[in-house]
Design a protein around this motif. Structure first.
Motif, PDB file in Angstrom:
ATOM      1  N   ARG A  33       0.866  -1.188   0.000  1.00  0.00           N
ATOM      2  CA  ARG A  33       0.000   0.000   0.000  1.00  0.00           C
ATOM      3  C   ARG A  33       0.896   1.228   0.000  1.00  0.00           C
ATOM      4  O   ARG A  33       1.752   1.390   0.856  1.00  0.00           O
ATOM      5  CB  ARG A  33      -0.907   0.029   1.220  1.00  0.00           C
ATOM      6  CG  ARG A  33      -1.755   1.291   1.248  1.00  0.00           C
ATOM      7  CD  ARG A  33      -2.860   1.315   2.255  1.00  0.00           C
ATOM      8  NE  ARG A  33      -2.454   0.878   3.567  1.00  0.00           N
ATOM      9  CZ  ARG A  33      -3.313   0.663   4.559  1.00  0.00           C
ATOM     10  NH1 ARG A  33      -4.604   0.813   4.365  1.00  0.00           N
ATOM     11  NH2 ARG A  33      -2.878   0.275   5.731  1.00  0.00           N
ATOM     12  N   LEU A  34       0.705   2.091  -1.013  1.00  0.00           N
ATOM     13  CA  LEU A  34       1.429   3.349  -1.126  1.00  0.00           C
ATOM     14  C   LEU A  34       0.467   4.476  -0.786  1.00  0.00           C
ATOM     15  O   LEU A  34      -0.655   4.499  -1.290  1.00  0.00           O
ATOM     16  CB  LEU A  34       1.956   3.547  -2.546  1.00  0.00           C
ATOM     17  CG  LEU A  34       2.814   2.417  -3.119  1.00  0.00           C
ATOM     18  CD1 LEU A  34       3.115   2.678  -4.592  1.00  0.00           C
ATOM     19  CD2 LEU A  34       4.084   2.253  -2.315  1.00  0.00           C
ATOM     20  N   SER A  35       0.906   5.422   0.052  1.00  0.00           N
ATOM     21  CA  SER A  35       0.028   6.529   0.405  1.00  0.00           C
ATOM     22  C   SER A  35       0.836   7.808   0.561  1.00  0.00           C
ATOM     23  O   SER A  35       2.045   7.784   0.766  1.00  0.00           O
ATOM     24  CB  SER A  35      -0.746   6.228   1.698  1.00  0.00           C
ATOM     25  OG  SER A  35       0.144   6.022   2.780  1.00  0.00           O
ATOM     26  N   ALA A  36       0.127   8.920   0.436  1.00  0.00           N
ATOM     27  CA  ALA A  36       0.714  10.239   0.631  1.00  0.00           C
ATOM     28  C   ALA A  36      -0.306  11.100   1.365  1.00  0.00           C
ATOM     29  O   ALA A  36      -1.513  10.899   1.212  1.00  0.00           O
ATOM     30  CB  ALA A  36       1.076  10.880  -0.703  1.00  0.00           C
ATOM     31  N   ASP A  37       0.177  12.056   2.156  1.00  0.00           N
ATOM     32  CA  ASP A  37      -0.752  12.886   2.929  1.00  0.00           C
ATOM     33  C   ASP A  37      -1.316  14.059   2.126  1.00  0.00           C
ATOM     34  O   ASP A  37      -2.093  14.845   2.643  1.00  0.00           O
ATOM     35  CB  ASP A  37      -0.109  13.368   4.230  1.00  0.00           C
ATOM     36  CG  ASP A  37       1.057  14.316   4.024  1.00  0.00           C
ATOM     37  OD1 ASP A  37       1.486  14.526   2.870  1.00  0.00           O
ATOM     38  OD2 ASP A  37       1.566  14.848   5.037  1.00  0.00           O
ATOM     39  N   ARG A  38      -0.968  14.151   0.842  1.00  0.00           N
ATOM     40  CA  ARG A  38      -1.549  15.147  -0.056  1.00  0.00           C
ATOM     41  C   ARG A  38      -2.036  14.435  -1.309  1.00  0.00           C
ATOM     42  O   ARG A  38      -1.428  13.469  -1.765  1.00  0.00           O
ATOM     43  CB  ARG A  38      -0.504  16.205  -0.430  1.00  0.00           C
ATOM     44  CG  ARG A  38      -0.098  17.052   0.779  1.00  0.00           C
ATOM     45  CD  ARG A  38       1.042  18.016   0.506  1.00  0.00           C
ATOM     46  NE  ARG A  38       0.958  18.667  -0.788  1.00  0.00           N
ATOM     47  CZ  ARG A  38       2.005  19.184  -1.403  1.00  0.00           C
ATOM     48  NH1 ARG A  38       3.208  19.122  -0.878  1.00  0.00           N
ATOM     49  NH2 ARG A  38       1.863  19.765  -2.571  1.00  0.00           N
ATOM     50  N   GLU A  39      -3.125  14.928  -1.879  1.00  0.00           N
ATOM     51  CA  GLU A  39      -3.715  14.292  -3.061  1.00  0.00           C
ATOM     52  C   GLU A  39      -2.806  14.425  -4.281  1.00  0.00           C
ATOM     53  O   GLU A  39      -2.045  15.380  -4.412  1.00  0.00           O
ATOM     54  CB  GLU A  39      -5.074  14.924  -3.374  1.00  0.00           C
ATOM     55  CG  GLU A  39      -6.144  14.539  -2.385  1.00  0.00           C
ATOM     56  CD  GLU A  39      -7.518  15.005  -2.834  1.00  0.00           C
ATOM     57  OE1 GLU A  39      -7.747  15.111  -4.052  1.00  0.00           O
ATOM     58  OE2 GLU A  39      -8.345  15.249  -1.959  1.00  0.00           O
ATOM     59  N   ALA A  40      -2.935  13.447  -5.182  1.00  0.00           N
ATOM     60  CA  ALA A  40      -2.267  13.440  -6.494  1.00  0.00           C
ATOM     61  C   ALA A  40      -0.745  13.510  -6.389  1.00  0.00           C
ATOM     62  O   ALA A  40      -0.098  14.118  -7.229  1.00  0.00           O
ATOM     63  CB  ALA A  40      -2.812  14.572  -7.364  1.00  0.00           C
ATOM     64  N   GLN A  41      -0.158  12.878  -5.385  1.00  0.00           N
ATOM     65  CA  GLN A  41       1.292  12.909  -5.200  1.00  0.00           C
ATOM     66  C   GLN A  41       1.977  11.594  -5.573  1.00  0.00           C
ATOM     67  O   GLN A  41       3.190  11.520  -5.562  1.00  0.00           O
ATOM     68  CB  GLN A  41       1.632  13.257  -3.752  1.00  0.00           C
ATOM     69  CG  GLN A  41       1.177  14.635  -3.333  1.00  0.00           C
ATOM     70  CD  GLN A  41       1.817  15.724  -4.174  1.00  0.00           C
ATOM     71  OE1 GLN A  41       3.031  15.811  -4.273  1.00  0.00           O
ATOM     72  NE2 GLN A  41       0.997  16.540  -4.809  1.00  0.00           N
ATOM     73  N   ILE A  42       1.203  10.562  -5.909  1.00  0.00           N
ATOM     74  CA  ILE A  42       1.806   9.266  -6.232  1.00  0.00           C
ATOM     75  C   ILE A  42       1.539   8.915  -7.687  1.00  0.00           C
ATOM     76  O   ILE A  42       0.397   8.846  -8.123  1.00  0.00           O
ATOM     77  CB  ILE A  42       1.253   8.148  -5.325  1.00  0.00           C
ATOM     78  CG1 ILE A  42       1.620   8.444  -3.872  1.00  0.00           C
ATOM     79  CG2 ILE A  42       1.797   6.792  -5.759  1.00  0.00           C
ATOM     80  CD1 ILE A  42       1.024   7.475  -2.893  1.00  0.00           C
ATOM     81  N   THR A  43       2.610   8.729  -8.423  1.00  0.00           N
ATOM     82  CA  THR A  43       2.560   8.217  -9.791  1.00  0.00           C
ATOM     83  C   THR A  43       3.556   7.074  -9.823  1.00  0.00           C
ATOM     84  O   THR A  43       4.697   7.246  -9.412  1.00  0.00           O
ATOM     85  CB  THR A  43       2.960   9.294 -10.811  1.00  0.00           C
ATOM     86  OG1 THR A  43       2.091  10.409 -10.663  1.00  0.00           O
ATOM     87  CG2 THR A  43       2.890   8.768 -12.221  1.00  0.00           C
ATOM     88  N   THR A  44       3.129   5.926 -10.299  1.00  0.00           N
ATOM     89  CA  THR A  44       4.035   4.777 -10.246  1.00  0.00           C
ATOM     90  C   THR A  44       3.779   3.806 -11.382  1.00  0.00           C
ATOM     91  O   THR A  44       2.711   3.793 -11.979  1.00  0.00           O
ATOM     92  CB  THR A  44       3.896   4.044  -8.886  1.00  0.00           C
ATOM     93  OG1 THR A  44       4.906   3.056  -8.787  1.00  0.00           O
ATOM     94  CG2 THR A  44       2.551   3.401  -8.728  1.00  0.00           C
ATOM     95  N   THR A  45       4.796   3.024 -11.674  1.00  0.00           N
ATOM     96  CA  THR A  45       4.684   1.881 -12.574  1.00  0.00           C
ATOM     97  C   THR A  45       5.052   0.656 -11.755  1.00  0.00           C
ATOM     98  O   THR A  45       6.076   0.663 -11.072  1.00  0.00           O
ATOM     99  CB  THR A  45       5.648   2.013 -13.762  1.00  0.00           C
ATOM    100  OG1 THR A  45       5.322   3.197 -14.485  1.00  0.00           O
ATOM    101  CG2 THR A  45       5.560   0.804 -14.684  1.00  0.00           C
ATOM    102  N   ILE A  46       4.223  -0.364 -11.805  1.00  0.00           N
ATOM    103  CA  ILE A  46       4.460  -1.561 -11.003  1.00  0.00           C
ATOM    104  C   ILE A  46       4.683  -2.745 -11.930  1.00  0.00           C
ATOM    105  O   ILE A  46       3.925  -2.967 -12.871  1.00  0.00           O
ATOM    106  CB  ILE A  46       3.271  -1.838 -10.056  1.00  0.00           C
ATOM    107  CG1 ILE A  46       3.119  -0.672  -9.088  1.00  0.00           C
ATOM    108  CG2 ILE A  46       3.461  -3.143  -9.310  1.00  0.00           C
ATOM    109  CD1 ILE A  46       1.897  -0.740  -8.232  1.00  0.00           C
ATOM    110  N   ARG A  47       5.753  -3.505 -11.643  1.00  0.00           N
ATOM    111  CA  ARG A  47       6.073  -4.705 -12.409  1.00  0.00           C
ATOM    112  C   ARG A  47       6.351  -5.840 -11.448  1.00  0.00           C
ATOM    113  O   ARG A  47       6.897  -5.629 -10.375  1.00  0.00           O
ATOM    114  CB  ARG A  47       7.326  -4.486 -13.249  1.00  0.00           C
ATOM    115  CG  ARG A  47       7.179  -3.529 -14.372  1.00  0.00           C
ATOM    116  CD  ARG A  47       8.494  -3.487 -15.179  1.00  0.00           C
ATOM    117  NE  ARG A  47       8.505  -2.327 -16.038  1.00  0.00           N
ATOM    118  CZ  ARG A  47       9.039  -1.158 -15.713  1.00  0.00           C
ATOM    119  NH1 ARG A  47       9.631  -0.995 -14.562  1.00  0.00           N
ATOM    120  NH2 ARG A  47       8.994  -0.152 -16.553  1.00  0.00           N
TER     121      ARG A  47
END
Length: 85
Positions: free
Chosen positions: A40-54
């Motif tokens: 689980r990835l989280s951030a305390d501000r909106e729209a702060q996580i962009t990721t590619t998962i493999r």
């Protein structure tokens, strides 16, 4: 500032850090009986996580698929070869 507590009772490894005013957190849980690794990835501000998962494996038959539930699944077979010396 970075913290990385390990909760052995809950079997969750957590890493949290602050970067450019945002606090990020990564929680990882692995369950052998359920054959699952949960991240689980989280951030305390909106729209702060962009990721590619493999999901990668050294085994030739392994492939990554998306299940009907939207889960990322690594599937395949591993053939055990006894080491005879």
């Amino acid at each position: 500032l970075c913290s990385a507590p390990l909760d052995l009772d809950a079997a969750v490894a957590t890493v949290s850090y602050r970067c450019q005013g945002t606090t990020y957190q990564r929680e990882v849980f692995a369950s052998h009986p359920n054959q699952a690794i949960v991240v689980r990835l989280s951030a305390d501000r909106e729209a702060q996580i962009t990721t590619t998962i493999r999901l990668k494996s050294p085994h030739p038959s392994a492939q990554t698929v998306v299940s009907v539930e939207g889960q990322l699944v690594l599937e395949g077979e591993i053939h055990y070869v006894e080491d005879v010396r």
